[in-house]
Scaffold this motif. Structure first.
Motif, PDB file in Angstrom:
ATOM      1  N   GLN A  28      -8.271   3.659   6.472  1.00 15.47           N
ATOM      2  CA  GLN A  28      -9.392   3.094   6.881  1.00 15.47           C
ATOM      3  C   GLN A  28      -9.342   2.161   7.915  1.00 15.47           C
ATOM      4  O   GLN A  28     -10.235   1.768   8.730  1.00 15.47           O
ATOM      5  N   ASN A  29      -8.134   1.615   8.223  1.00 16.34           N
ATOM      6  CA  ASN A  29      -7.777   0.872   9.447  1.00 16.34           C
ATOM      7  C   ASN A  29      -6.219   0.864   9.978  1.00 16.34           C
ATOM      8  O   ASN A  29      -5.674   1.594   9.112  1.00 16.34           O
ATOM      9  N   ALA A  30      -5.945  -0.038  10.783  1.00 13.87           N
ATOM     10  CA  ALA A  30      -4.550  -0.101  11.396  1.00 13.87           C
ATOM     11  C   ALA A  30      -3.714  -0.741  10.378  1.00 13.87           C
ATOM     12  O   ALA A  30      -2.527  -0.049  10.215  1.00 13.87           O
ATOM     13  N   GLU A  31      -4.138  -1.424   9.362  1.00 14.77           N
ATOM     14  CA  GLU A  31      -3.223  -2.219   8.714  1.00 14.77           C
ATOM     15  C   GLU A  31      -2.833  -1.045   7.457  1.00 14.77           C
ATOM     16  O   GLU A  31      -1.495  -0.758   7.381  1.00 14.77           O
ATOM     17  N   GLU A  32      -3.786  -0.198   6.957  1.00 15.60           N
ATOM     18  CA  GLU A  32      -3.446   0.561   6.003  1.00 15.60           C
ATOM     19  C   GLU A  32      -2.555   1.786   6.769  1.00 15.60           C
ATOM     20  O   GLU A  32      -1.847   2.457   5.885  1.00 15.60           O
ATOM     21  N   ALA A  33      -2.927   2.253   7.827  1.00 13.77           N
ATOM     22  CA  ALA A  33      -2.234   3.233   8.826  1.00 13.77           C
ATOM     23  C   ALA A  33      -0.822   2.839   8.768  1.00 13.77           C
ATOM     24  O   ALA A  33       0.295   3.755   8.569  1.00 13.77           O
ATOM     25  N   MET A  34      -0.315   1.626   9.165  1.00 14.52           N
ATOM     26  CA  MET A  34       1.090   1.361   9.398  1.00 14.52           C
ATOM     27  C   MET A  34       1.627   1.072   7.858  1.00 14.52           C
ATOM     28  O   MET A  34       2.984   1.745   7.773  1.00 14.52           O
ATOM     29  N   GLU A  35       0.988   0.990   6.854  1.00 17.55           N
ATOM     30  CA  GLU A  35       1.711   0.902   5.720  1.00 17.55           C
ATOM     31  C   GLU A  35       1.953   2.304   4.998  1.00 17.55           C
ATOM     32  O   GLU A  35       3.059   2.433   4.492  1.00 17.55           O
ATOM     33  N   ALA A  36       0.919   3.082   5.228  1.00 17.88           N
ATOM     34  CA  ALA A  36       1.198   4.342   4.915  1.00 17.88           C
ATOM     35  C   ALA A  36       2.362   5.090   5.704  1.00 17.88           C
ATOM     36  O   ALA A  36       3.080   6.036   4.866  1.00 17.88           O
TER      37      ALA A  36
END
Length: 227
Positions: free
Chosen positions: A7-15
């Motif tokens: 849903q956002n950049a933070e989640e994208a980087m974690e994934a």
């Protein structure tokens, strides 16, 4: 190939750190996923190196779009391209629950570089076999079809998924991206049955299976190690 919703950049980087292969970026997940904001798309594309498929869906009422909706869709796609993205998640239907081929062609004509996932509008069409055969005509851009086999979940639609994957293999058409209701508890059994090459995970890889929470690292580790 394991794809997860972010849903956002933070989640994208974690994934990406957790090793997933591809992201689907959405907003308004409670509405089933809508087009993210321009700023969110920009942040995510600038923060990860793995492929990002960006939801292009202006509202959640249905998958039948009026001219005003279509103009928003086309502009949103041009924005994705301007920001350096190529992957989009899109689907449109006619009133009779067949694929809106005219709108699909207009989307494809925006850019030959588009990498399109035809989304779960596919699960609402009157004949998935006929719908898939139509999408085969556009397989240079329509790379995959996100589906649960016309049912609510992959578990319920597994027999239809088996048939669709068989047709996909025979025709070398768009890949079948199996998604909806997948969790660590059922993934292996479903994979053994349907043998899809690509799988799509949403709340099934979140803590307490809620999009309000972050990723369940152990769930993703189990899935990544089992395929």
């Amino acid at each position: 190939m394991i794809e997860v919703i972010v849903q956002n950049a933070e989640e994208a980087m974690e994934a990406e750190r957790l090793g997933v292969d591809r992201l689907e970026l959405v907003s308004a997940i409670k509405e089933g996923g809508l087009t993210p904001s321009y700023a969110t798309i920009k942040q995510v594309l600038n923060s990860v190196s793995i492929p990002v498929q960006i939801m292009i869906r202006p509202h959640s009422y249905n998958f039948t779009y009026r001219q005003g909706d279509k103009e928003i869709i086309y502009e949103d796609i041009r924005n994705v391209l301007y920001l350096g993205g190529k992957g989009i998640v899109f689907g449109a239907l006619n009133d009779d629950h067949t694929i809106d081929e005219e709108t699909l062609i207009e989307v494809i004509e925006i850019s030959s570089e588009l990498d399109i996932t035809f989304h779960r509008a596919f699960d609402e069409i009157s004949s998935q076999i006929e719908g898939y055969q139509l999408l085969c005509k556009y397989k240079e851009q329509v790379k995959r079809v996100l589906t649960s086999g016309g049912k609510r979940t992959c578990e319920e639609g597994k027999n239809n998924l088996i048939e669709l994957i068989k047709i996909a293999n025979q025709t070398d058409g768009p890949s079948i991206l199996a998604g909806s209701g997948l969790t660590t508890n059922n993934f292996l059994n479903i994979h053994k049955l349907v043998h899809a090459y690509e799988y799509h995970f949403g709340s099934g890889v979140r803590k307490n299976q809620s999009f309000r929470n972050g990723f369940d690292k152990e769930a993703i580790r189990l899935i990544m190690n089992s395929h």
